[in-house]
Structures are given as C-alpha cells and as structure tokens.
Scaffold this motif. Structure first.
Motif, PDB file in Angstrom:
ATOM      1  N   ARG A  65       1.341  -1.282   0.311  1.00  0.00           N
ATOM      2  CA  ARG A  65      -0.310  -0.305   0.165  1.00  0.00           C
ATOM      3  C   ARG A  65       0.654   1.249   0.187  1.00  0.00           C
ATOM      4  N   ASP A  66       0.151   2.085  -1.052  1.00  0.00           N
ATOM      5  CA  ASP A  66       1.626   3.055  -1.166  1.00  0.00           C
ATOM      6  C   ASP A  66       2.856   2.826  -1.359  1.00  0.00           C
ATOM      7  N   GLY A  67       3.755   2.043  -1.650  1.00  0.00           N
ATOM      8  CA  GLY A  67       5.019   1.591  -1.581  1.00  0.00           C
ATOM      9  C   GLY A  67       5.561   0.693  -0.095  1.00  0.00           C
ATOM     10  N   GLY A  68       4.330   0.946   0.638  1.00  0.00           N
ATOM     11  CA  GLY A  68       5.104   0.329   2.141  1.00  0.00           C
ATOM     12  C   GLY A  68       4.487  -1.129   1.931  1.00  0.00           C
ATOM     13  N   TRP A  69       5.323  -1.923   3.247  1.00  0.00           N
ATOM     14  CA  TRP A  69       5.381  -3.208   3.101  1.00  0.00           C
ATOM     15  C   TRP A  69       3.760  -3.267   3.989  1.00  0.00           C
ATOM     16  N   HIS A  70       3.085  -4.330   4.400  1.00  0.00           N
ATOM     17  CA  HIS A  70       1.756  -4.156   5.169  1.00  0.00           C
ATOM     18  C   HIS A  70       1.804  -5.957   5.174  1.00  0.00           C
ATOM     19  N   TRP A  71       1.612  -6.469   6.814  1.00  0.00           N
ATOM     20  CA  TRP A  71       1.771  -8.362   7.182  1.00  0.00           C
ATOM     21  C   TRP A  71      -0.307  -8.151   6.596  1.00  0.00           C
ATOM     22  N   ARG A  72      -0.495  -9.629   6.816  1.00  0.00           N
ATOM     23  CA  ARG A  72      -1.731  -9.956   7.427  1.00  0.00           C
ATOM     24  C   ARG A  72      -1.225 -11.073   7.476  1.00  0.00           C
ATOM     25  N   ILE A  79       7.916   4.236   4.260  1.00  0.00           N
ATOM     26  CA  ILE A  79       9.385   5.224   4.455  1.00  0.00           C
ATOM     27  C   ILE A  79       8.285   6.273   4.402  1.00  0.00           C
ATOM     28  N   GLU A  80       8.891   7.243   5.861  1.00  0.00           N
ATOM     29  CA  GLU A  80       8.493   8.702   6.089  1.00  0.00           C
ATOM     30  C   GLU A  80       9.781   9.492   5.798  1.00  0.00           C
ATOM     31  N   ALA A  81      10.037  10.261   5.348  1.00  0.00           N
ATOM     32  CA  ALA A  81      10.917  10.653   5.433  1.00  0.00           C
ATOM     33  C   ALA A  81      12.146  11.139   5.363  1.00  0.00           C
ATOM     34  N   ASP A  82      12.489   9.620   4.522  1.00  0.00           N
ATOM     35  CA  ASP A  82      13.549   9.040   4.487  1.00  0.00           C
ATOM     36  C   ASP A  82      14.307   8.269   5.806  1.00  0.00           C
ATOM     37  N   GLN A  83      12.726   7.893   6.764  1.00  0.00           N
ATOM     38  CA  GLN A  83      13.115   7.197   7.448  1.00  0.00           C
ATOM     39  C   GLN A  83      11.902   5.904   7.760  1.00  0.00           C
ATOM     40  N   TYR A  84      12.312   4.549   8.792  1.00  0.00           N
ATOM     41  CA  TYR A  84      11.272   3.502   8.083  1.00  0.00           C
ATOM     42  C   TYR A  84      10.603   3.536   9.368  1.00  0.00           C
ATOM     43  N   ARG A  85       9.290   4.073   9.150  1.00  0.00           N
ATOM     44  CA  ARG A  85       8.067   4.091  10.148  1.00  0.00           C
ATOM     45  C   ARG A  85       7.433   2.232  10.291  1.00  0.00           C
ATOM     46  N   PHE A  86       7.867   1.894  11.239  1.00  0.00           N
ATOM     47  CA  PHE A  86       7.009   0.742  12.146  1.00  0.00           C
ATOM     48  C   PHE A  86       5.885   0.569  12.913  1.00  0.00           C
ATOM     49  N   TYR A  87       5.084   0.109  12.545  1.00  0.00           N
ATOM     50  CA  TYR A  87       4.271  -0.236  13.316  1.00  0.00           C
ATOM     51  C   TYR A  87       4.067  -1.258  13.570  1.00  0.00           C
ATOM     52  N   VAL A  88       3.851  -2.156  14.586  1.00  0.00           N
ATOM     53  CA  VAL A  88       3.062  -3.586  15.314  1.00  0.00           C
ATOM     54  C   VAL A  88       1.964  -3.739  16.613  1.00  0.00           C
ATOM     55  N   GLY A  89       0.997  -4.120  16.345  1.00  0.00           N
ATOM     56  CA  GLY A  89       0.690  -4.273  17.073  1.00  0.00           C
ATOM     57  C   GLY A  89      -0.417  -5.735  17.421  1.00  0.00           C
ATOM     58  N   PHE A  90      -1.152  -6.349  18.699  1.00  0.00           N
ATOM     59  CA  PHE A  90      -1.545  -7.179  18.817  1.00  0.00           C
ATOM     60  C   PHE A  90      -2.597  -6.671  19.500  1.00  0.00           C
ATOM     61  N   SER A  91      -4.383  -7.531  19.531  1.00  0.00           N
ATOM     62  CA  SER A  91      -5.075  -7.005  19.350  1.00  0.00           C
ATOM     63  C   SER A  91      -6.307  -8.444  20.307  1.00  0.00           C
ATOM     64  N   LEU A  92      -7.265  -8.546  20.629  1.00  0.00           N
ATOM     65  CA  LEU A  92      -7.734  -9.687  21.261  1.00  0.00           C
ATOM     66  C   LEU A  92      -9.329  -9.411  21.025  1.00  0.00           C
ATOM     67  N   PRO A  93      -9.906  -9.403  20.018  1.00  0.00           N
ATOM     68  CA  PRO A  93     -11.718  -9.302  19.918  1.00  0.00           C
ATOM     69  C   PRO A  93     -12.408  -9.714  21.414  1.00  0.00           C
ATOM     70  N   LEU A  94     -12.614  -8.118  21.975  1.00  0.00           N
ATOM     71  CA  LEU A  94     -14.167  -7.869  23.093  1.00  0.00           C
ATOM     72  C   LEU A  94     -13.043  -7.325  24.345  1.00  0.00           C
ATOM     73  N   SER A 151       5.783   1.445  17.772  1.00  0.00           N
ATOM     74  CA  SER A 151       5.692   1.801  16.745  1.00  0.00           C
ATOM     75  C   SER A 151       6.767   3.059  16.795  1.00  0.00           C
ATOM     76  N   GLY A 152       7.224   3.566  15.967  1.00  0.00           N
ATOM     77  CA  GLY A 152       8.177   4.176  15.852  1.00  0.00           C
ATOM     78  C   GLY A 152       8.417   4.554  14.190  1.00  0.00           C
ATOM     79  N   LEU A 153       9.894   6.130  14.497  1.00  0.00           N
ATOM     80  CA  LEU A 153      11.081   5.788  12.985  1.00  0.00           C
ATOM     81  C   LEU A 153      11.993   5.763  13.426  1.00  0.00           C
ATOM     82  N   LEU A 154      12.491   5.213  12.484  1.00  0.00           N
ATOM     83  CA  LEU A 154      13.568   3.908  12.464  1.00  0.00           C
ATOM     84  C   LEU A 154      14.907   4.986  12.143  1.00  0.00           C
TER      85      LEU A 154
END
Length: 188
Positions: free
Chosen positions: A120-127, A152-167, A175-178
């Motif tokens: 998506r928009d040149g980014g890598w999204h896991w499913r 990629i955001e401003a020549d840096q690597y934007r990461f996000y990892v999140g875990f959730s459960l129903p209910l 998350s952050g810029l590396l």
C-alpha cells in the motif's frame, strides 16, 4: 544486485515497494531509533504484559530504543529485534509461493505465523492468515489479531506492530521511526 528471498518472492511486484524498502531487502541492514510502546490497563494490559515478556519487549508503556538487524540467508529473511538493553528476539521468515497468493512463514520461538503481504502506497503491510503454536494449528478466531507494517516516511522507516483480541481490544503495540545505521552486505 543479487537476488534475495524477498526480491525473488515479490517478483515484478518488488518494484512497487519504495526504493528504501527495496534497498533494505536487497542488502540487509541495521535500523535503530526510539519507539513508543503502548500497553493498556485492565485485563487487556495484563495479557499484553505477558505477551510482551514472552517476546522480549519491555512490559510497561514507555518510549524505548529499538534496534532491528535485517539479514538475508539461504532463502530466508532474518529479523533480530532488541528493545532497550533487553534480550534479542530473532524471527526467521521463509517464503512460501510468490507474492499475491503466497505468504511468509515467520518462526519466533515455538510460534509460527503465516503472513501475506499487501503493498500500500509503497509500504509493506503484513496480514496474518494462519498460526501454529508448538506445531499445532491455532484457529485464527482464537489467535491475537496482528497489525504490522513498514513504510518510508521522511527517508526513515516507519514501523507499527500491534496485537489485539476480540472483546479485549489492543493488548500491546509499538511504533516509531527508525534510521538506517548501516545498509549493505557487511551487515553483522
């Protein structure tokens, strides 16, 4: 440039990734920076802290340093993550099939995730499309939901990892810029 498991798996679709992501996944590298670690209160936080401890992630919400080393070895992608001065968490990714219909098999300890990739928009999204724990399949409705991406955001690597459960909702996220500290074949 020589082919890697990543460039081979994506095939022609590799060109859809932003150039810095392509470079990282051709050459490997070390990324570092600060990430915001979020763990809620209540029951979700209790579960999130236990999940964080198993993954080598600090168990309290905070801003902390993260270093990620990406290597390409023998038809594998290896990610080594180290939060603050904690222990290192190693994940090995093995490609199955090819992009669009294939997935990556991520092994971390006794947990195995099957992850497809959306660009998506040149980014890598896991499913996440499958999960095994100690070799046994876990129905996805029982497994924590995973949301993860790198862009990629401003020549840096934007990461996000999140875990959730129903209910319960979000259990844990970071998350952050590396910044690239080194890229290339000399990655340790």
């Amino acid at each position: 440039m020589s082919a890697t498991a990543v460039s081979t798996w994506f095939g022609a679709d590799f060109a859809q990734l932003r150039p810095l992501l392509q470079q990282l996944h051709r050459e490997g590298g070390v990324l570092s920076g600060s990430v915001d670690l979020a763990i809620p209160g209540g029951l979700a936080g209790w579960v999130g802290r236990r999940l964080a401890a198993k993954m080598g992630i600090p168990t309290a919400a905070q801003t902390c340093p993260l270093e990620v080393t990406i290597r390409h070895r023998d038809n594998q992608l290896q990610w080594s993550r180290r939060f603050a001065s904690g222990h290192t968490m190693l994940s090995t990714f093995e490609p199955v099939g090819r992009h669009a219909s294939g997935y990556w098999r991520e092994s971390t300890g006794n947990t195995e995730l099957h992850l497809q990739v959306d660009i998506r928009d040149g980014g890598w999204h896991w499913r996440c499309v499958g999960m095994r724990v100690a070799g046994l399949p876990l129905p996805l409705w029982l497994a924590p939901r995973t949301r993860a991406y790198k862009q990629i955001e401003a020549d840096q690597y934007r990461f996000y990892v999140g875990f959730s459960l129903p209910l319960l909702g979000t259990l844990l996220s970071y998350s952050g810029l590396l910044q690239a500290q080194s890229l290339g074949a000399n990655t340790p």
